[in-house]
Design a protein around this motif. Structure first.
Motif, PDB file in Angstrom:
ATOM      1  N   HIS A  39       0.829  -1.205   0.000  1.00 61.36           N
ATOM      2  CA  HIS A  39       0.000   0.000   0.000  1.00 61.36           C
ATOM      3  C   HIS A  39       0.861   1.252   0.000  1.00 61.36           C
ATOM      4  O   HIS A  39       2.040   1.205   0.357  1.00 61.36           O
ATOM      5  N   SER A  40       0.231   2.369  -0.313  1.00 62.14           N
ATOM      6  CA  SER A  40       0.889   3.666  -0.218  1.00 62.14           C
ATOM      7  C   SER A  40       1.382   3.888   1.211  1.00 62.14           C
ATOM      8  O   SER A  40       0.669   3.589   2.167  1.00 62.14           O
ATOM      9  N   GLY A  41       2.625   4.343   1.336  1.00 62.70           N
ATOM     10  CA  GLY A  41       3.194   4.591   2.665  1.00 62.70           C
ATOM     11  C   GLY A  41       3.856   3.378   3.295  1.00 62.70           C
ATOM     12  O   GLY A  41       4.375   3.450   4.405  1.00 62.70           O
ATOM     13  N   LYS A  44       7.976   1.326   0.218  1.00 67.97           N
ATOM     14  CA  LYS A  44       8.545   0.807  -1.029  1.00 67.97           C
ATOM     15  C   LYS A  44       9.572   1.774  -1.623  1.00 67.97           C
ATOM     16  O   LYS A  44      10.678   1.388  -1.986  1.00 67.97           O
ATOM     17  N   SER A  45       9.155   3.034  -1.734  1.00 64.87           N
ATOM     18  CA  SER A  45      10.033   4.048  -2.316  1.00 64.87           C
ATOM     19  C   SER A  45      11.304   4.218  -1.477  1.00 64.87           C
ATOM     20  O   SER A  45      12.408   4.328  -2.017  1.00 64.87           O
ATOM     21  N   GLN A  89       7.801   7.603 -11.977  1.00 68.61           N
ATOM     22  CA  GLN A  89       6.397   7.641 -12.400  1.00 68.61           C
ATOM     23  C   GLN A  89       6.129   8.807 -13.354  1.00 68.61           C
ATOM     24  O   GLN A  89       5.457   8.658 -14.361  1.00 68.61           O
ATOM     25  N   ASP A 166      10.439   3.223 -10.135  1.00 66.16           N
ATOM     26  CA  ASP A 166       9.501   3.625  -9.081  1.00 66.16           C
ATOM     27  C   ASP A 166       8.147   3.962  -9.705  1.00 66.16           C
ATOM     28  O   ASP A 166       7.969   5.052 -10.229  1.00 66.16           O
ATOM     29  N   GLU A 167       7.229   3.015  -9.656  1.00 68.57           N
ATOM     30  CA  GLU A 167       5.886   3.184 -10.253  1.00 68.57           C
ATOM     31  C   GLU A 167       5.994   3.663 -11.702  1.00 68.57           C
ATOM     32  O   GLU A 167       5.272   4.558 -12.139  1.00 68.57           O
ATOM     33  N   SER A 170       2.705   3.629 -13.683  1.00 70.16           N
ATOM     34  CA  SER A 170       1.462   4.029 -13.012  1.00 70.16           C
ATOM     35  C   SER A 170       0.751   5.189 -13.685  1.00 70.16           C
ATOM     36  O   SER A 170      -0.451   5.365 -13.510  1.00 70.16           O
ATOM     37  N   THR A 199       5.572  -1.387  -7.723  1.00 71.93           N
ATOM     38  CA  THR A 199       4.283  -1.217  -8.398  1.00 71.93           C
ATOM     39  C   THR A 199       3.139  -1.470  -7.427  1.00 71.93           C
ATOM     40  O   THR A 199       3.315  -2.129  -6.402  1.00 71.93           O
ATOM     41  N   HIS A 200       1.970  -0.925  -7.737  1.00 70.18           N
ATOM     42  CA  HIS A 200       0.791  -1.319  -6.974  1.00 70.18           C
ATOM     43  C   HIS A 200      -0.134  -2.130  -7.876  1.00 70.18           C
ATOM     44  O   HIS A 200      -1.233  -2.480  -7.482  1.00 70.18           O
TER      45      HIS A 200
END
Ligand code: ADP
Ligand code: ADP
Length: 233
Positions: A39-41, A44-45, A89, A166-167, A170, A199-200
């Motif tokens: 999930h966001s947060g 990952k980054s 991204q 990084d994404e 997206s 990725t999500h």
């Protein structure tokens, strides 16, 4: 190839240390496509930006090709950035430079390439990413997929061994995502680059990743082959 040994990262927010990555140990093998989902947060980054020292670890050790990068100074950092390319991204292209100049930019920064080397390398990369006819255009004249192809060519300019994404898909529509993923898979197969991909999108993982780490609240909660992590009964 990339080893995390009890790596921990906190950010200073208002004088307090807020943990973003709890002590994490893991290894990414040379030549694999390694996915990071969550999930966001989730962190990952942060995890990926530690690999090229866009962020410095608060504790623990990171080794790239067996070398401890954790205490790298400015010169070693420049060499690391050539070894580890990155795409983003929102592409992060320079809007005042042409496609060719965007791709040439890291080679010029590196300072050790002749003008002839840069010219031939840029032509080779434009062909590889399918933008041979777009050398003199500006980013604003390109579609999203074309912009990301420029981002990929720029990331490859100094012949990195590792590509961080990084994404990277997206902001792209599904069809463009497929073609960019195919390009990344070709690069992994033909050039042997190790690819680390945040990725999500589950479909992205299924299509290109060999192994995957699932992150939650600053921890890697699962890691393994894509089939082990996602397809078990
Ligand atoms: P993800 O990529 O999974 O969305 P991030 O690594 O961006 O996660 O963020 C992990 C945590 O660290 C989040 O709580 C986020 O708010 C925080 N964080 C990330 N970057 C910074 C920063 N530069 N300063 C302070 N907090 C940050
Ligand atoms: P060669 O031995 O002919 O260089 P490779 O399979 O190593 O064959 O490379 C194929 C092409 O990709 C060559 O044109 C080479 O310049 C380029 N290339 C090789 N490694 C990288 C890399 N890490 N990043 C970008 N391009 C590369």
């Amino acid at each position: 190839m990339i080893e995390f040994d009890q790596v921990q990262k906190s950010y200073q927010v208002g004088g307090r240390a807020i943990p973003a990555l709890h002590a994490t140990s893991m290894t990414i093998q040379a030549g694999e496509v390694f996915g990071i989902v969550g999930h966001s947060g989730a962190g990952k980054s942060t995890l990926v930006r530690l690999i090229n020292l866009l962020e410095r670890p608060s504790d623990g050790r990171i080794r790239v090709d067996g070398e401890n990068i954790t205490d790298y100074g400015a010169d070693e950092l420049r060499a690391l950035r050539r070894k580890v390319g990155m795409i983003f991204q929102h592409f992060n292209l320079l809007s005042s430079k042409t496609v060719a100049d965007n791709i040439a930019f890291p080679m010029k920064l590196a300072g050790n390439y002749s003008r002839a080397e840069i010219t031939s390398r840029v032509a080779e990369l434009l062909a590889r990413v399918g933008l041979g006819d777009h050398a003199d255009k500006y980013p604003s004249q390109l579609s999203g997929g074309q912009k990301q192809r420029v981002g990929i060519a720029r990331a490859l300019a100094c012949r990195p061994a590792i590509l961080l994404c990084d994404e990277a898909t997206s902001a792209l529509d599904p069809q463009t995502t497929q073609s960019v993923l195919k390009l990344l898979a070709d690069i992994n197969r033909e050039l042997g680059l190790t690819i680390v991909l945040i990725t999500h999108e589950m479909d992205v993982v299924r299509r290109v990743c060999d192994r995957v780490a699932v992150m939650d609240a600053g921890r890697v909660v699962e890691m393994g082959s894509v089939s082990d992590v996602f397809l078990h009964p």
